[in-house]
Structure formats: C-alpha cells, structure tokens
Design a protein around this motif. Structure first.
Motif, PDB file in Angstrom:
ATOM      1  N   LEU A   1      16.614  10.937  -5.637  1.00  0.00           N
ATOM      2  CA  LEU A   1      17.137  10.241  -4.545  1.00  0.00           C
ATOM      3  C   LEU A   1      16.862   8.905  -4.602  1.00  0.00           C
ATOM      4  O   LEU A   1      16.742   8.048  -3.509  1.00  0.00           O
ATOM      5  N   ASP A   2      16.757   8.218  -5.783  1.00  0.00           N
ATOM      6  CA  ASP A   2      16.419   6.689  -6.041  1.00  0.00           C
ATOM      7  C   ASP A   2      15.258   6.122  -5.041  1.00  0.00           C
ATOM      8  O   ASP A   2      15.334   5.092  -4.221  1.00  0.00           O
ATOM      9  N   VAL A   3      14.226   6.931  -5.368  1.00  0.00           N
ATOM     10  CA  VAL A   3      13.117   6.476  -4.470  1.00  0.00           C
ATOM     11  C   VAL A   3      12.433   5.147  -4.968  1.00  0.00           C
ATOM     12  O   VAL A   3      12.189   4.101  -4.119  1.00  0.00           O
ATOM     13  N   PHE A   4      12.613   4.815  -6.428  1.00  0.00           N
ATOM     14  CA  PHE A   4      12.046   3.591  -6.730  1.00  0.00           C
ATOM     15  C   PHE A   4      12.964   2.345  -6.621  1.00  0.00           C
ATOM     16  O   PHE A   4      12.511   1.153  -6.009  1.00  0.00           O
ATOM     17  N   PRO A   5      14.288   2.472  -6.527  1.00  0.00           N
ATOM     18  CA  PRO A   5      15.280   1.242  -6.450  1.00  0.00           C
ATOM     19  C   PRO A   5      15.132   1.195  -4.629  1.00  0.00           C
ATOM     20  O   PRO A   5      15.259  -0.030  -4.288  1.00  0.00           O
ATOM     21  N   CYS A   6      14.787   2.061  -3.982  1.00  0.00           N
ATOM     22  CA  CYS A   6      15.002   1.952  -2.427  1.00  0.00           C
ATOM     23  C   CYS A   6      13.641   1.685  -1.940  1.00  0.00           C
ATOM     24  O   CYS A   6      13.177   0.614  -1.099  1.00  0.00           O
ATOM     25  N   HIS A   7      12.565   2.381  -2.190  1.00  0.00           N
ATOM     26  CA  HIS A   7      11.105   2.000  -1.728  1.00  0.00           C
ATOM     27  C   HIS A   7      10.609   1.178  -2.417  1.00  0.00           C
ATOM     28  O   HIS A   7       9.629   0.292  -2.086  1.00  0.00           O
ATOM     29  N   GLY A   8      10.324   1.343  -3.956  1.00  0.00           N
ATOM     30  CA  GLY A   8       9.581   0.355  -4.703  1.00  0.00           C
ATOM     31  C   GLY A   8      10.270  -0.817  -4.787  1.00  0.00           C
ATOM     32  O   GLY A   8       9.330  -2.006  -4.344  1.00  0.00           O
ATOM     33  N   VAL A   9      11.365  -1.038  -4.904  1.00  0.00           N
ATOM     34  CA  VAL A   9      12.155  -2.345  -4.968  1.00  0.00           C
ATOM     35  C   VAL A   9      12.141  -3.093  -3.582  1.00  0.00           C
ATOM     36  O   VAL A   9      11.708  -4.182  -3.638  1.00  0.00           O
ATOM     37  N   GLY A  10      12.457  -2.161  -2.528  1.00  0.00           N
ATOM     38  CA  GLY A  10      12.470  -2.618  -1.451  1.00  0.00           C
ATOM     39  C   GLY A  10      11.092  -3.278  -0.771  1.00  0.00           C
ATOM     40  O   GLY A  10      11.063  -4.357  -0.377  1.00  0.00           O
ATOM     41  N   GLY A  11       9.858  -2.615  -1.010  1.00  0.00           N
ATOM     42  CA  GLY A  11       8.714  -2.993  -0.905  1.00  0.00           C
ATOM     43  C   GLY A  11       8.304  -4.204  -1.551  1.00  0.00           C
ATOM     44  O   GLY A  11       7.612  -5.047  -1.141  1.00  0.00           O
ATOM     45  N   MET A  12       8.777  -4.421  -3.045  1.00  0.00           N
ATOM     46  CA  MET A  12       8.557  -5.791  -3.775  1.00  0.00           C
ATOM     47  C   MET A  12       9.374  -6.743  -3.225  1.00  0.00           C
ATOM     48  O   MET A  12       8.736  -7.669  -3.176  1.00  0.00           O
ATOM     49  N   VAL A  13      10.548  -6.401  -2.610  1.00  0.00           N
ATOM     50  CA  VAL A  13      11.338  -7.518  -1.989  1.00  0.00           C
ATOM     51  C   VAL A  13      10.704  -7.985  -0.836  1.00  0.00           C
ATOM     52  O   VAL A  13      10.462  -9.360  -0.556  1.00  0.00           O
ATOM     53  N   GLY A  14      10.203  -7.138  -0.076  1.00  0.00           N
ATOM     54  CA  GLY A  14       9.401  -7.540   1.174  1.00  0.00           C
ATOM     55  C   GLY A  14       8.083  -8.379   0.793  1.00  0.00           C
ATOM     56  O   GLY A  14       7.733  -9.479   1.569  1.00  0.00           O
ATOM     57  N   MET A  15       7.404  -8.015  -0.268  1.00  0.00           N
ATOM     58  CA  MET A  15       6.004  -8.678  -0.587  1.00  0.00           C
ATOM     59  C   MET A  15       6.244 -10.036  -1.200  1.00  0.00           C
ATOM     60  O   MET A  15       5.918 -11.064  -0.643  1.00  0.00           O
ATOM     61  N   VAL A  16       7.334 -10.263  -1.737  1.00  0.00           N
ATOM     62  CA  VAL A  16       7.827 -11.486  -2.228  1.00  0.00           C
ATOM     63  C   VAL A  16       8.306 -12.537  -1.174  1.00  0.00           C
ATOM     64  O   VAL A  16       7.806 -13.438  -1.006  1.00  0.00           O
TER      65      VAL A  16
ATOM     66  N   VAL B   1       0.886  -1.143  -0.040  1.00  0.00           N
ATOM     67  CA  VAL B   1       0.151   0.000  -0.056  1.00  0.00           C
ATOM     68  C   VAL B   1       0.784   1.254   0.298  1.00  0.00           C
ATOM     69  O   VAL B   1       0.452   2.250  -0.701  1.00  0.00           O
ATOM     70  N   VAL B   2       1.987   1.441   0.899  1.00  0.00           N
ATOM     71  CA  VAL B   2       2.482   2.642   1.070  1.00  0.00           C
ATOM     72  C   VAL B   2       3.860   2.527   0.001  1.00  0.00           C
ATOM     73  O   VAL B   2       4.246   3.226  -0.752  1.00  0.00           O
ATOM     74  N   HIS B   3       4.679   1.541   0.224  1.00  0.00           N
ATOM     75  CA  HIS B   3       6.126   1.562  -0.525  1.00  0.00           C
ATOM     76  C   HIS B   3       6.023   1.167  -2.037  1.00  0.00           C
ATOM     77  O   HIS B   3       6.726   2.028  -2.758  1.00  0.00           O
ATOM     78  N   MET B   4       5.265   0.184  -2.355  1.00  0.00           N
ATOM     79  CA  MET B   4       5.132   0.070  -3.732  1.00  0.00           C
ATOM     80  C   MET B   4       4.265   0.971  -4.529  1.00  0.00           C
ATOM     81  O   MET B   4       4.741   1.495  -5.649  1.00  0.00           O
ATOM     82  N   SER B   5       3.384   1.617  -3.937  1.00  0.00           N
ATOM     83  CA  SER B   5       2.527   2.428  -4.578  1.00  0.00           C
ATOM     84  C   SER B   5       3.527   3.805  -4.867  1.00  0.00           C
ATOM     85  O   SER B   5       3.427   4.446  -5.810  1.00  0.00           O
ATOM     86  N   ALA B   6       4.263   4.233  -3.774  1.00  0.00           N
ATOM     87  CA  ALA B   6       5.041   5.482  -3.828  1.00  0.00           C
ATOM     88  C   ALA B   6       6.076   5.196  -4.827  1.00  0.00           C
ATOM     89  O   ALA B   6       6.693   6.157  -5.478  1.00  0.00           O
ATOM     90  N   GLY B   7       6.823   4.012  -4.859  1.00  0.00           N
ATOM     91  CA  GLY B   7       8.033   3.600  -5.577  1.00  0.00           C
ATOM     92  C   GLY B   7       7.583   3.738  -7.054  1.00  0.00           C
ATOM     93  O   GLY B   7       8.141   4.177  -7.819  1.00  0.00           O
ATOM     94  N   TRP B   8       6.553   3.081  -7.377  1.00  0.00           N
ATOM     95  CA  TRP B   8       6.094   3.028  -8.813  1.00  0.00           C
ATOM     96  C   TRP B   8       5.659   4.474  -9.226  1.00  0.00           C
ATOM     97  O   TRP B   8       5.769   5.092 -10.185  1.00  0.00           O
ATOM     98  N   ALA B   9       5.065   5.209  -8.593  1.00  0.00           N
ATOM     99  CA  ALA B   9       4.758   6.595  -8.896  1.00  0.00           C
ATOM    100  C   ALA B   9       5.849   7.295  -8.893  1.00  0.00           C
ATOM    101  O   ALA B   9       5.915   8.435  -9.663  1.00  0.00           O
ATOM    102  N   ALA B  10       6.909   7.337  -8.018  1.00  0.00           N
ATOM    103  CA  ALA B  10       8.122   7.745  -8.360  1.00  0.00           C
ATOM    104  C   ALA B  10       8.783   7.611  -9.599  1.00  0.00           C
ATOM    105  O   ALA B  10       9.450   8.359 -10.091  1.00  0.00           O
ATOM    106  N   LEU B  11       8.909   6.381 -10.109  1.00  0.00           N
ATOM    107  CA  LEU B  11       9.246   5.988 -11.080  1.00  0.00           C
ATOM    108  C   LEU B  11       8.742   6.669 -12.154  1.00  0.00           C
ATOM    109  O   LEU B  11       9.210   7.174 -13.221  1.00  0.00           O
ATOM    110  N   ALA B  12       7.158   6.673 -12.193  1.00  0.00           N
ATOM    111  CA  ALA B  12       6.419   7.374 -13.360  1.00  0.00           C
ATOM    112  C   ALA B  12       6.796   8.705 -13.464  1.00  0.00           C
ATOM    113  O   ALA B  12       7.044   9.362 -14.586  1.00  0.00           O
TER     114      ALA B  12
END
Length: 455
Positions: free
Chosen positions: A362-377, A220-231
């Motif tokens: 500030l690498d939001v997608f690699p840190c928050h987006g990818v970090g959130g995805m790793v945690g989900m998996v 809800v938080v990190h993946m959504s923010a991470g993908w929005a950051a990449l966009a």
C-alpha cells in the motif's frame, strides 16, 4: 493461595493441549504473568501533591485530543482495509485493531518509561521510572506540560505509540502471519519507536539536544514506520499475485475522513494545551492536507488518469503526514507549500517504486516515510521563531542555516537507524516465528487462513 490456583491453572492448560501445543499456550501464560504484575505493583502511591497546577481547559483539550488520535487507528484500518483485495480486508483491519490492544499493555508496563523516563545516555528512558505507571497518581505533571496531569500526557503519547506500528502494516499486507506480526510490532516498539521518541521528545534526548524540531511525529512516527515498511517489503519479498482490485473504495474514503478528523488531535493536541499554538497547528494541518489532495489529483490528470477518490484520499493523507513535524513551527502559507511538495514528491516515489521489484503493498514508504522526510526537511526550511518561541534558529528560507543542517544530519541518522534496526528485528522475528504465510494460504486469503472469517 493465589500461587496454588495459578499452578493448577497452568497444569490444566498443559494437560489439555499437550506439550506439542506449548507454543499456543505461552502467549496466554505471558499475559497472565503480566496480570500478576498488577497485584505486585499496584501503583497507588500519590506523587508530588503540590508540584503542578492543572488548567481545566488544557486538560479538557488533551483528553479530547487523546480520543481524536485514538480514532485515527480505526480510521487507518478502514483506509488500508479498503485498498486490499476482498479476501484480505479483515486481516488487514485486524492488524491495526490489535495494535490498540498490544501497545496499550506494553506502554503501561514499560513503554512510557522507555520513551519518557529518566534519561539514559540521551537514547532511551529508564524502564523503572514509570514502571506499571508508577508515579502518575496525584498532582504531578510532565515537566514541559505543567498544566495537565502526567497520566493524561502518558495516555496522549500512548495513542502515537499505537498508530506507528499500525502504519507499517500496509507494507506487508496480504502475506504476513498474524502471530509473527504481533511479535514484530512489540520488538519494533521497544527497540525503534521508544528510543526515537525519547531521543526526539525528551529534553535530554540526543536529537532534542542536537536541535531537531518534530512537533507531532514526522520523525518519530512517520519516518520510523516508513523505513520499517520498506525493510519489511524487501525482507518478505513480493506477493505471488500483486495485481488486485481494491475491495471497498468507500472504506478508503471513510478511513481518510477519520484520519483527517483525528489528525487535529495528533497535531493541535501536540501544542500541549488549549492555546493559540494549538489553533495555529490546527490551521496548518488542514491547509496542508487540502493542498496535497488537490495536487495529487492534478498530477494524476496530467498522467492521463481520471480524478479518483483513491487519489484524493491518498493525497490528503500525504499532506497530513508532511505537515506533522512542522505543524506548530511554520506559517499557514508555508503549510500550503509543504502539502504541495509532499504530494509531488510522494507521488513521484510511488511511481518509481512501481517500476521496481519492491512490493510495498500500500506504498507506506512513499507516502508515510517520504512524506515524513519531506516534512522534516521543510521544517528546517520554513520554521520561524514568531510561530513558536521553541524555534531558536529560523529555517533556511529566512537566511539561517543551522536548523536546516541539523535536520539533514538527523534525517540520515534516523533513516539508517530505523531501516537497519527494522531489518534486524524482522530477521529475529522470522527465526522465532516464520513471518511469511504459506503460498496456499496467500492464495486463499488471510481472512480465512489467519482468522477463519470472511466478508
């Protein structure tokens, strides 16, 4: 009488600023109209006086957790503010600060309803359910948390809604108009965050019914923010000058400390009470973060870099991100693995991103987006019923496949929704109010050009 004075007030404003300045007046008019809602909908009716029996320990812990989660946003402001160039520190920190204000107003009026109101198709809540916090006064509780007041649950969840759009700001730091930024985060919260919160955390939500586990916001938080950051990084394109020295490493350290401190409310508070699950989530949270910080440092050393404070801080935050969806579902030893894998994967993606033309500042997608995805998996790998009875199907590590399959399907669905939806909202925002600052403003720095302030 009120309408008479209100009409005269609007006339005075218009006459003073002239019609050509109407765009400057509209936000204040909207704010005044929202204030009028408080007179029309006072929400003073008592609800379900005999429905819940509150526990003082649980209530005290959730009050504390709410404050802890809120302090994460000023922590994020320092974390991001210390990383940008000196001429953009104030503007970057201000973007986080304003999220505390805008999101609170939006949440009280309709946000809580959209996230946790009566279900509409498993996708979003009915905006009328808790409109203007209706139905939150009295001895009434959220169904899944009967030992704390409903209004406390609403305020706890508000803090998650605040920090999510704030996380995005690191991706377009140093090049976005402040007014346009405010419009975008309102749209993002309404159309991306709140539907995801409902789908994941409401009992009737489509992801919840599908079997997705997200303890405290990895999806809800990190993946959504991470993908929005990449966009946003793709849509706004790169800065004119992409090389700079961080303004204040000490700010980054302070921000990390506040984030780590507040994250105990983020994760342990998501247990819903002062109980053993909260204690266990507390333990998995700090373990994963410590492991990730050390992993980040050691990877940097292997690459020939010095062990830096910046690297340690980024690693610690990545560990906190990765453990968030799993904090109340996995064991402490597995939390170590999650922190380690989160740091290794995010560090690699930061390196790969640097080889592209994508300017995620500030690498939001690699840190928050990818970090959130790793945690989900890895939640789908290591979750176990003995940690939390909510886990019906154990993770892949224990020989069961259903939960892992569910999480992989949800990962792709959420990623597509958050990324494509954010691109659409960025385009809509840009059509209403241009997102990108002028090149001369970018060169001078946003502190001066957007806020008339400087360090």
């Amino acid at each position: 009488m009120f309408l008479y004075f209100f009409n005269n007030f609007i006339k005075v404003i218009i006459n003073t600023n002239q019609f050509k300045h109407m765009k400057k007046i509209i936000p204040l008019i909207v704010l005044v109209l929202l204030g009028v809602l408080g007179l029309v909908f006072p929400s003073i009716d008592l609800s379900d006086l005999n429905k819940a029996e509150f526990d003082t320990g649980d209530t005290a812990w959730l009050l504390t957790s709410s404050a802890l989660v809120l302090i994460m946003t000023p922590g994020l402001a320092f974390f991001y503010g210390g990383m940008v160039s000196k001429k953009n520190v104030i503007s970057t920190m201000m973007q986080s600060f304003i999220c505390m204000c805008l999101m609170t107003i939006l949440w009280v009026i309709v946000g809580f309803s959209l996230a946790f109101g009566d279900d509409i198709g498993g996708i979003v809540g009915d905006p009328r359910t808790f409109f203007m916090m209706k139905g939150t006064l009295g001895n009434v509780a959220w169904g899944a948390l009967p030992t704390i007041p409903l209004v406390l649950f609403a305020m706890f969840q508000l803090k998650f809604a605040i920090i999510t759009p704030a996380l995005i700001t690191g991706a377009f730091a140093e090049r976005i108009r402040f007014n346009s930024f405010m419009l975008f985060i309102i749209l993002f919260s309404i159309f991306i965050y709140m539907p995801l919160a409902h789908a994941t955390w409401h009992p009737e939500g489509i992801l919840a019914k599908f079997g997705v586990l997200d303890f405290a916001g990895g999806t809800v938080v990190h993946m959504s923010a991470g993908w929005a950051a990449l966009a946003a990084a793709i849509y706004l394109k790169g800065r004119k000058i992409q090389v700079h020295n961080p303004a204040r490493i000490s700010y980054v350290i302070l921000g990390t400390a506040l984030l780590w401190f507040g994250w105990f409310g983020f994760n342990a508070g998501s247990a819903g009470g002062a109980n053993s699950l909260a204690a266990y989530a507390f333990a998995t949270t700090t373990t994963a973060s410590a492991m990730a910080a050390m992993a980040w440092i050691f990877v940097d050393i292997i690459r020939g870099k010095k062990p830096s404070a910046m690297g340690a801080c980024i690693g610690a935050v990545v560990g906190l991100v990765a453990i968030t969806p799993a904090a109340g579902f996995v064991s402490i030893p597995h939390a170590m693995i999650i922190g380690l894998v989160g740091a290794l994967v995010s560090n690699l993606v930061v390196y790969l991103r640097s080889k592209t033309s994508i300017d995620d500042t500030l690498d939001v997608f690699p840190c928050h987006g990818v970090g959130g995805m790793v945690g989900m998996v890895l939640t789908g790998v290591f979750a176990h019923h003995n940690i939390n009875p909510v886990v019906v199907d154990n993770g892949l590590f224990f020989g069961e496949t259903k939960l892992f399959f569910v999480h992989m399907v949800a990962l792709f669905a959420v990623s597509f929704f958050a990324f494509v939806g954010s691109l659409v909202l960025l385009k809509i925002t840009d059509l209403i109010a241009p997102l990108r600052v002028e090149e001369t403003d970018e060169e001078l720095g946003l502190d001066v050009t957007q806020h008339a302030e400087a360090l």
